[in-house]
Scaffold this motif. Structure first.
Motif, PDB file in Angstrom:
ATOM      1  N   GLY A  39       0.792  -1.204   0.000  1.00 52.76           N
ATOM      2  CA  GLY A  39       0.000   0.000   0.000  1.00 52.76           C
ATOM      3  C   GLY A  39       0.828   1.259   0.000  1.00 52.76           C
ATOM      4  O   GLY A  39       0.284   2.347   0.062  1.00 52.76           O
ATOM      5  N   ILE A  40       2.154   1.124  -0.047  1.00 49.36           N
ATOM      6  CA  ILE A  40       3.005   2.305  -0.063  1.00 49.36           C
ATOM      7  C   ILE A  40       4.005   2.220  -1.211  1.00 49.36           C
ATOM      8  O   ILE A  40       5.072   2.807  -1.156  1.00 49.36           O
ATOM      9  CB  ILE A  40       3.709   2.505   1.294  1.00 49.36           C
ATOM     10  CG1 ILE A  40       4.544   1.297   1.687  1.00 49.36           C
ATOM     11  CG2 ILE A  40       2.706   2.857   2.380  1.00 49.36           C
ATOM     12  CD1 ILE A  40       5.410   1.516   2.909  1.00 49.36           C
ATOM     13  N   ASP A  41       3.617   1.539  -2.272  1.00 49.32           N
ATOM     14  CA  ASP A  41       4.478   1.391  -3.446  1.00 49.32           C
ATOM     15  C   ASP A  41       4.934   2.743  -3.975  1.00 49.32           C
ATOM     16  O   ASP A  41       4.119   3.644  -4.163  1.00 49.32           O
ATOM     17  CB  ASP A  41       3.734   0.674  -4.577  1.00 49.32           C
ATOM     18  CG  ASP A  41       3.406  -0.772  -4.262  1.00 49.32           C
ATOM     19  OD1 ASP A  41       3.373  -1.123  -3.078  1.00 49.32           O
ATOM     20  OD2 ASP A  41       3.196  -1.531  -5.213  1.00 49.32           O
ATOM     21  N   GLY A  42       6.235   2.876  -4.213  1.00 46.39           N
ATOM     22  CA  GLY A  42       6.778   4.064  -4.845  1.00 46.39           C
ATOM     23  C   GLY A  42       6.880   5.293  -3.966  1.00 46.39           C
ATOM     24  O   GLY A  42       7.304   6.348  -4.419  1.00 46.39           O
ATOM     25  N   VAL A  43       6.531   5.187  -2.702  1.00 49.37           N
ATOM     26  CA  VAL A  43       6.589   6.306  -1.771  1.00 49.37           C
ATOM     27  C   VAL A  43       8.034   6.463  -1.279  1.00 49.37           C
ATOM     28  O   VAL A  43       8.717   5.476  -1.049  1.00 49.37           O
ATOM     29  CB  VAL A  43       5.631   6.044  -0.579  1.00 49.37           C
ATOM     30  CG1 VAL A  43       5.828   7.046   0.529  1.00 49.37           C
ATOM     31  CG2 VAL A  43       4.196   6.032  -1.059  1.00 49.37           C
ATOM     32  N   THR A  44       8.475   7.702  -1.113  1.00 53.15           N
ATOM     33  CA  THR A  44       9.809   7.961  -0.566  1.00 53.15           C
ATOM     34  C   THR A  44       9.654   8.390   0.889  1.00 53.15           C
ATOM     35  O   THR A  44       8.979   9.378   1.190  1.00 53.15           O
ATOM     36  CB  THR A  44      10.538   9.047  -1.367  1.00 53.15           C
ATOM     37  OG1 THR A  44      10.625   8.621  -2.735  1.00 53.15           O
ATOM     38  CG2 THR A  44      11.943   9.279  -0.827  1.00 53.15           C
ATOM     39  N   ALA A  57      15.469  -2.104  10.856  1.00 54.27           N
ATOM     40  CA  ALA A  57      14.184  -2.808  10.936  1.00 54.27           C
ATOM     41  C   ALA A  57      13.089  -2.055  10.194  1.00 54.27           C
ATOM     42  O   ALA A  57      12.313  -2.652   9.436  1.00 54.27           O
ATOM     43  CB  ALA A  57      13.788  -3.007  12.403  1.00 54.27           C
ATOM     44  N   LEU A  58      13.035  -0.738  10.389  1.00 59.18           N
ATOM     45  CA  LEU A  58      12.027   0.055   9.687  1.00 59.18           C
ATOM     46  C   LEU A  58      12.268   0.031   8.182  1.00 59.18           C
ATOM     47  O   LEU A  58      11.330  -0.123   7.401  1.00 59.18           O
ATOM     48  CB  LEU A  58      12.041   1.499  10.200  1.00 59.18           C
ATOM     49  CG  LEU A  58      11.462   1.704  11.590  1.00 59.18           C
ATOM     50  CD1 LEU A  58      11.811   3.095  12.112  1.00 59.18           C
ATOM     51  CD2 LEU A  58       9.955   1.485  11.589  1.00 59.18           C
ATOM     52  N   SER A  59      13.520   0.177   7.769  1.00 62.91           N
ATOM     53  CA  SER A  59      13.845   0.140   6.344  1.00 62.91           C
ATOM     54  C   SER A  59      13.441  -1.179   5.719  1.00 62.91           C
ATOM     55  O   SER A  59      12.868  -1.210   4.625  1.00 62.91           O
ATOM     56  CB  SER A  59      15.346   0.371   6.128  1.00 62.91           C
ATOM     57  OG  SER A  59      15.713   1.655   6.537  1.00 62.91           O
ATOM     58  N   ALA A  60      13.726  -2.281   6.407  1.00 66.61           N
ATOM     59  CA  ALA A  60      13.380  -3.605   5.877  1.00 66.61           C
ATOM     60  C   ALA A  60      11.869  -3.735   5.696  1.00 66.61           C
ATOM     61  O   ALA A  60      11.393  -4.194   4.654  1.00 66.61           O
ATOM     62  CB  ALA A  60      13.910  -4.698   6.800  1.00 66.61           C
ATOM     63  N   LEU A  61      11.100  -3.322   6.680  1.00 61.37           N
ATOM     64  CA  LEU A  61       9.643  -3.379   6.588  1.00 61.37           C
ATOM     65  C   LEU A  61       9.141  -2.527   5.424  1.00 61.37           C
ATOM     66  O   LEU A  61       8.338  -2.981   4.611  1.00 61.37           O
ATOM     67  CB  LEU A  61       9.001  -2.897   7.892  1.00 61.37           C
ATOM     68  CG  LEU A  61       7.487  -2.665   7.836  1.00 61.37           C
ATOM     69  CD1 LEU A  61       6.749  -3.996   7.712  1.00 61.37           C
ATOM     70  CD2 LEU A  61       7.015  -1.890   9.039  1.00 61.37           C
ATOM     71  N   LEU A  62       9.623  -1.307   5.335  1.00 68.19           N
ATOM     72  CA  LEU A  62       9.140  -0.378   4.317  1.00 68.19           C
ATOM     73  C   LEU A  62       9.570  -0.794   2.912  1.00 68.19           C
ATOM     74  O   LEU A  62       8.789  -0.682   1.967  1.00 68.19           O
ATOM     75  CB  LEU A  62       9.638   1.035   4.633  1.00 68.19           C
ATOM     76  CG  LEU A  62       9.146   1.596   5.972  1.00 68.19           C
ATOM     77  CD1 LEU A  62       9.898   2.867   6.330  1.00 68.19           C
ATOM     78  CD2 LEU A  62       7.648   1.815   5.962  1.00 68.19           C
ATOM     79  N   GLU A  63      10.784  -1.297   2.783  1.00 67.96           N
ATOM     80  CA  GLU A  63      11.251  -1.747   1.471  1.00 67.96           C
ATOM     81  C   GLU A  63      10.490  -2.994   1.014  1.00 67.96           C
ATOM     82  O   GLU A  63      10.226  -3.149  -0.179  1.00 67.96           O
ATOM     83  CB  GLU A  63      12.755  -1.982   1.490  1.00 67.96           C
ATOM     84  CG  GLU A  63      13.521  -0.662   1.539  1.00 67.96           C
ATOM     85  CD  GLU A  63      15.001  -0.808   1.805  1.00 67.96           C
ATOM     86  OE1 GLU A  63      15.478  -1.932   2.107  1.00 67.96           O
ATOM     87  OE2 GLU A  63      15.704   0.226   1.727  1.00 67.96           O
ATOM     88  N   THR A  86      13.648  17.417  -2.378  1.00 68.72           N
ATOM     89  CA  THR A  86      12.265  17.805  -2.133  1.00 68.72           C
ATOM     90  C   THR A  86      11.276  16.667  -2.343  1.00 68.72           C
ATOM     91  O   THR A  86      10.112  16.799  -2.010  1.00 68.72           O
ATOM     92  CB  THR A  86      11.872  18.979  -3.047  1.00 68.72           C
ATOM     93  OG1 THR A  86      12.070  18.578  -4.407  1.00 68.72           O
ATOM     94  CG2 THR A  86      12.691  20.208  -2.744  1.00 68.72           C
ATOM     95  N   ALA A  87      11.723  15.563  -2.874  1.00 71.72           N
ATOM     96  CA  ALA A  87      10.806  14.465  -3.197  1.00 71.72           C
ATOM     97  C   ALA A  87      10.658  13.473  -2.049  1.00 71.72           C
ATOM     98  O   ALA A  87      10.683  12.275  -2.249  1.00 71.72           O
ATOM     99  CB  ALA A  87      11.273  13.759  -4.469  1.00 71.72           C
ATOM    100  N   ILE A  88      10.493  13.965  -0.852  1.00 74.60           N
ATOM    101  CA  ILE A  88      10.218  13.110   0.310  1.00 74.60           C
ATOM    102  C   ILE A  88       8.714  13.183   0.541  1.00 74.60           C
ATOM    103  O   ILE A  88       8.145  14.266   0.660  1.00 74.60           O
ATOM    104  CB  ILE A  88      10.968  13.601   1.572  1.00 74.60           C
ATOM    105  CG1 ILE A  88      12.475  13.689   1.349  1.00 74.60           C
ATOM    106  CG2 ILE A  88      10.617  12.738   2.782  1.00 74.60           C
ATOM    107  CD1 ILE A  88      13.189  12.375   1.215  1.00 74.60           C
ATOM    108  N   ASP A  89       8.080  12.004   0.612  1.00 75.22           N
ATOM    109  CA  ASP A  89       6.630  11.972   0.790  1.00 75.22           C
ATOM    110  C   ASP A  89       6.205  12.020   2.246  1.00 75.22           C
ATOM    111  O   ASP A  89       5.127  12.519   2.576  1.00 75.22           O
ATOM    112  CB  ASP A  89       6.053  10.703   0.142  1.00 75.22           C
ATOM    113  CG  ASP A  89       6.256  10.697  -1.353  1.00 75.22           C
ATOM    114  OD1 ASP A  89       5.784  11.636  -2.022  1.00 75.22           O
ATOM    115  OD2 ASP A  89       6.904   9.766  -1.868  1.00 75.22           O
ATOM    116  N   ILE A  90       7.041  11.451   3.137  1.00 77.50           N
ATOM    117  CA  ILE A  90       6.671  11.365   4.552  1.00 77.50           C
ATOM    118  C   ILE A  90       7.931  11.106   5.371  1.00 77.50           C
ATOM    119  O   ILE A  90       8.904  10.557   4.865  1.00 77.50           O
ATOM    120  CB  ILE A  90       5.601  10.262   4.763  1.00 77.50           C
ATOM    121  CG1 ILE A  90       4.920  10.380   6.127  1.00 77.50           C
ATOM    122  CG2 ILE A  90       6.183   8.879   4.530  1.00 77.50           C
ATOM    123  CD1 ILE A  90       3.593   9.634   6.215  1.00 77.50           C
ATOM    124  N   VAL A  91       7.906  11.506   6.643  1.00 75.67           N
ATOM    125  CA  VAL A  91       9.043  11.340   7.542  1.00 75.67           C
ATOM    126  C   VAL A  91       8.611  10.498   8.736  1.00 75.67           C
ATOM    127  O   VAL A  91       7.543  10.734   9.307  1.00 75.67           O
ATOM    128  CB  VAL A  91       9.566  12.708   8.046  1.00 75.67           C
ATOM    129  CG1 VAL A  91      10.698  12.532   9.048  1.00 75.67           C
ATOM    130  CG2 VAL A  91      10.000  13.579   6.879  1.00 75.67           C
TER     131      VAL A  91
END
Length: 170
Positions: A39-44, A57-63, A86-91
């Motif tokens: 559900g977060i395909d292509g999001v940065t 751990a967070l990177s592994a989950l998100l990737e 500037t192309a960051i979608d969320i922090v």
């Protein structure tokens, strides 16, 4: 006689550091290293955390959910990343960091050009009353407690990400 690899140094039983097999990211059923779906395909996503294990751990989950992940190990590094990209979608922002904590980092981010409305999800193990409100007051859009539940985190991400229009059907 000790083997050369035995230093004789013993770690305390509870160091607060998780073993590599326990990433701190929890599936909905509480099992370690769970995957809750995409559900977060292509999001940065910019992950800001001074703890390598948490960032990993967070990177592994998100990737696994097909997001692009950029990691910053400090508040100052996060600000530098946002200043040049500037192309960051969320922090995802850890709160307890040395030098510049998550509160100060979020406040600084909110003053940056183009970042006033950037979604920031605060991540913290602080379970104090009023912590959610303190994070929101400092500039967070939302709050997810640690240890991170993967389903809760992905749901929060989906809620704050811009809605993508479905592809037209012919």
């Amino acid at each position: 006689v000790r083997a050369p690899t035995d230093t004789g140094v013993r770690a305390p039983t509870d160091t607060g550091v998780r073993a590599p097999t326990d990433t701190g990211v929890r599936a909905h059923d509480g099992s370690p290293n769970g995957h809750a779906g995409g559900g977060i395909d292509g999001v940065t996503i910019l992950v800001v955390d001074d703890d390598f294990g948490n960032s990993f751990a967070l990177s592994a989950l998100l990737e696994r959910s097909h997001a692009e992940v950029i990691v910053a190990a400090s508040g100052a590094e996060a600000i530098a990343v946002l200043a040049r990209r500037t192309a960051i979608d969320i922090v995802l922002m850890d709160i307890m960091m040395p030098e510049m904590d998550g509160y100060a980092t979020m406040q600084a981010i909110r003053t940056m050009d183009g970042c006033r409305f950037l979604p920031i999800i605060a991540l913290t193990a602080k379970a104090l009353a009023g912590e959610r409100e303190r994070c929101i007051d400092a500039g967070a859009s939302d709050y997810v407690p640690k240890p991170v539940d993967s389903i809760e985190l992905l749901a929060a991400l989906r809620m704050w990400l811009p809605k993508v229009a479905p592809a037209p059907t012919s």
